[in-house]
Design an enzyme around this catalytic site. Structure first.
Site, PDB file in Angstrom:
ATOM      1  N   HIS A   1       6.413   7.772 -10.238  1.00  0.00           N
ATOM      2  CA  HIS A   1       5.238   7.756  -9.116  1.00  0.00           C
ATOM      3  C   HIS A   1       6.004   7.357  -7.859  1.00  0.00           C
ATOM      4  CE1 HIS A   1       1.131   6.002  -8.233  1.00  0.00           C
ATOM      5  NE2 HIS A   1       1.387   6.472  -7.026  1.00  0.00           N
TER       6      HIS A   1
ATOM      7  N   HIS B   1       5.890   8.911  -3.816  1.00  0.00           N
ATOM      8  CA  HIS B   1       5.342   9.770  -2.696  1.00  0.00           C
ATOM      9  C   HIS B   1       6.586  10.279  -1.756  1.00  0.00           C
ATOM     10  CE1 HIS B   1       1.146   9.682  -4.116  1.00  0.00           C
ATOM     11  NE2 HIS B   1       1.353   8.576  -4.366  1.00  0.00           N
TER      12      HIS B   1
ATOM     13  N   HIS C   1      -3.912  10.517  -9.495  1.00  0.00           N
ATOM     14  CA  HIS C   1      -4.323   9.053  -9.242  1.00  0.00           C
ATOM     15  C   HIS C   1      -5.710   8.474  -9.643  1.00  0.00           C
ATOM     16  CE1 HIS C   1      -0.832   9.298  -6.636  1.00  0.00           C
ATOM     17  NE2 HIS C   1      -0.820   8.234  -6.254  1.00  0.00           N
TER      18      HIS C   1
ATOM     19  N   GLU D   1      -6.986   3.128  -8.856  1.00  0.00           N
ATOM     20  CA  GLU D   1      -6.242   2.273  -8.005  1.00  0.00           C
ATOM     21  C   GLU D   1      -7.305   1.250  -7.238  1.00  0.00           C
ATOM     22  OE1 GLU D   1      -4.305   4.728  -4.953  1.00  0.00           O
ATOM     23  OE2 GLU D   1      -3.146   2.832  -4.012  1.00  0.00           O
TER      24      GLU D   1
ATOM     25  N   ASP E   1       5.788   3.989  -5.602  1.00  0.00           N
ATOM     26  CA  ASP E   1       4.659   4.644  -4.789  1.00  0.00           C
ATOM     27  C   ASP E   1       5.081   5.265  -3.308  1.00  0.00           C
ATOM     28  OD1 ASP E   1       2.150   5.411  -4.393  1.00  0.00           O
ATOM     29  OD2 ASP E   1       1.235   3.536  -4.313  1.00  0.00           O
ATOM     30  N   ASP E   2       5.471   4.239  -2.339  1.00  0.00           N
ATOM     31  CA  ASP E   2       5.598   4.475  -0.997  1.00  0.00           C
ATOM     32  C   ASP E   2       6.548   3.458  -0.547  1.00  0.00           C
ATOM     33  OD1 ASP E   2       3.664   6.825  -0.442  1.00  0.00           O
ATOM     34  OD2 ASP E   2       2.325   5.220  -1.221  1.00  0.00           O
TER      35      ASP E   2
HETATM   36  N1  ADE Z   1      -0.471   8.688  -1.049  1.00  0.00           N
HETATM   37  C1  ADE Z   1       0.417   7.996  -0.915  1.00  0.00           C
HETATM   38  N2  ADE Z   1       0.318   6.761  -1.485  1.00  0.00           N
HETATM   39  C2  ADE Z   1      -0.864   6.902  -2.114  1.00  0.00           C
HETATM   40  C3  ADE Z   1      -1.561   5.745  -2.865  1.00  0.00           C
HETATM   41  N3  ADE Z   1      -0.953   4.603  -3.216  1.00  0.00           N
HETATM   42  N4  ADE Z   1      -2.774   6.350  -3.278  1.00  0.00           N
HETATM   43  C4  ADE Z   1      -3.409   7.266  -2.869  1.00  0.00           C
HETATM   44  N5  ADE Z   1      -2.744   8.396  -2.450  1.00  0.00           N
HETATM   45  C5  ADE Z   1      -1.579   7.954  -1.889  1.00  0.00           C
HETATM   46 ZN    ZN Z   2       0.657   6.859  -5.356  1.00  0.00          ZN
END
Ligand code: ADE
Ligand code: ZN
Length: 350
Positions: free
Chosen positions: A25, A27, A205, A208, A286-287
């Site tokens: 996971h 992005h 997703h 969350e 994630d990011d």
């Molecule tokens: N796009 C990038 N990060 C995300 C996240 N945590 N939740 C949903 N979309 C995303």
């Molecule tokens: Zn994500």
């Protein structure tokens, strides 16, 4: 059954860093560090609404998912050419190798780019070439998952799928991301049905910020094989039972959840409870450029904040291989290597 050696709290961070793991996971647009955003802006003549790297970084104070997404999409606006996508993915993969990530399944958001006039081919070729070159150079296995933006229409998702199909051999599956609340999985029932017919893997997703009902529909309507995040599942006993019975993986992202205020503090994160409930939870970044850490930072910080032990560490790494879409032979090899690393941490009393 492999017996997990006891490992002292002092050596746990070293073990977490050393163990081989898969990242499921991430992005890729969320791996764009501010320095690379500014370098690409300069290379491409794009003007950013921030005066400096420091000014951009200081805007990274988020109150929820949407407040992050607004900045994340602005950051991605510097990506124009195949080389930009390549450079971004090579930078992430080099960082992942340092964290002993042996396999990565990388999300990308084509609509963020095609809406700005960037051809689909540019996006996919740049990312795919980076995966191939990283594998040739360092042995890391890396594949791509195309994500549909759920704040856009299903019609837009269908058009995106059509544009991507000439390069179907370059991505292994599809996902669903962006603003969750108000955009339930059902909105994308038809396009995901088509993706399943095409033989693509399906993830989404769900849970969350959204309710357990979104996890149920990701499973039952979209046919999701993995749930991204899914941390809200613990509010629904029947759902936990279903996820545990089927070993449906959850790709959990502790630092993301902390930075987007899903949990007030890392010590309140429910990862230990997800594991204790028998779920196939994994840890992911994630990011990472926006949330203050890559995969090992996520592991080390969530372990420091909670009372998890070497047993949980082993379970998380093993789950990451089990949950991946990699060939079974690769999974067996990585599980074997995982055991070998844990054996190195057996403490002898000489
Ligand atoms: N796009 C990038 N990060 C995300 C996240 N945590 N939740 C949903 N979309 C995303
Ligand atoms: Zn994500």
């Amino acid at each position: 059954m492999f017996k997990i050696p006891p490992v002292s709290a002092a050596r746990l961070p070293e073990l977490l860093r050393a163990m081989p793991k898969a990242e499921l996971h991430i992005h890729i647009e969320g791996s764009l560090e501010p320095e690379l955003i500014f370098a690409l802006a300069q290379r491409n003549g794009v003007t950013l609404p921030y005066a400096s790297v420091q000014a951009l970084r200081s805007a990274y104070a988020f109150s929820n998912l949407q407040s992050f997404l607004d900045i994340y999409y602005a950051g991605a606006s510097v990506l124009l050419h195949e080389q930009d996508f390549y450079d971004m993915a090579r930078a992430y993969l080099a960082r992942a190798v340092q964290d002993n990530v042996v396999h990565a399944e990388i999300f990308f958001d084509p609509q963020t780019h095609t809406a700005r006039g960037v051809p689909m081919e540019t996006v996919i070729h740049g990312l795919h070439r980076a995966c191939q070159d990283a594998r040739a150079e360092s042995g890391i296995s890396a594949t791509l998952i195309l994500c549909f933006l759920r704040h856009l229409s299903e019609e837009d998702a269908f058009a995106t799928l059509e544009q991507a199909l000439p390069w179907q051999d370059k991505f292994i599956g599809v996902g669903l991301d962006s603003s969750e609340v108000g955009h339930p999985p059902e909105k994308f029932a038809r396009v995901f049905a088509r993706c399943r017919e095409l033989g693509l893997h399906v993830v989404a997703h769900a849970g969350e910020e959204g309710p357990p009902a979104y996890i149920w529909s990701a499973l039952d309507v979209l046919g999701a094989e993995r749930i991204d995040h899914g941390v809200q599942a613990l509010h629904d006993v029947a759902l936990v039972q279903r996820l545990a019975q089927n070993r449906t993986p959850l790709t959990v992202c502790p630092l993301s959840n902390q930075k987007l205020c899903v949990f007030p503090n890392l010590k309140d994160h429910n990862l230990p409870q997800l594991l204790e409930a028998g779920l196939c939870a994994t840890v992911n970044s994630d990011d990472p450029a926006y949330f203050g850490g890559y995969l090992n930072d996520n592991l080390v910080q969530v372990f420091a904040a909670t009372d998890m032990t070497a047993r949980h560490a082993y379970q998380l790494a093993s789950n990451s291989f089990e949950a991946s879409f990699a060939p079974e032979a690769d999974k067996r090899l990585w599980q074997h290597r995982l055991k070998e690393v844990f054996e190195l941490f057996v403490e002898h009393d000489y």
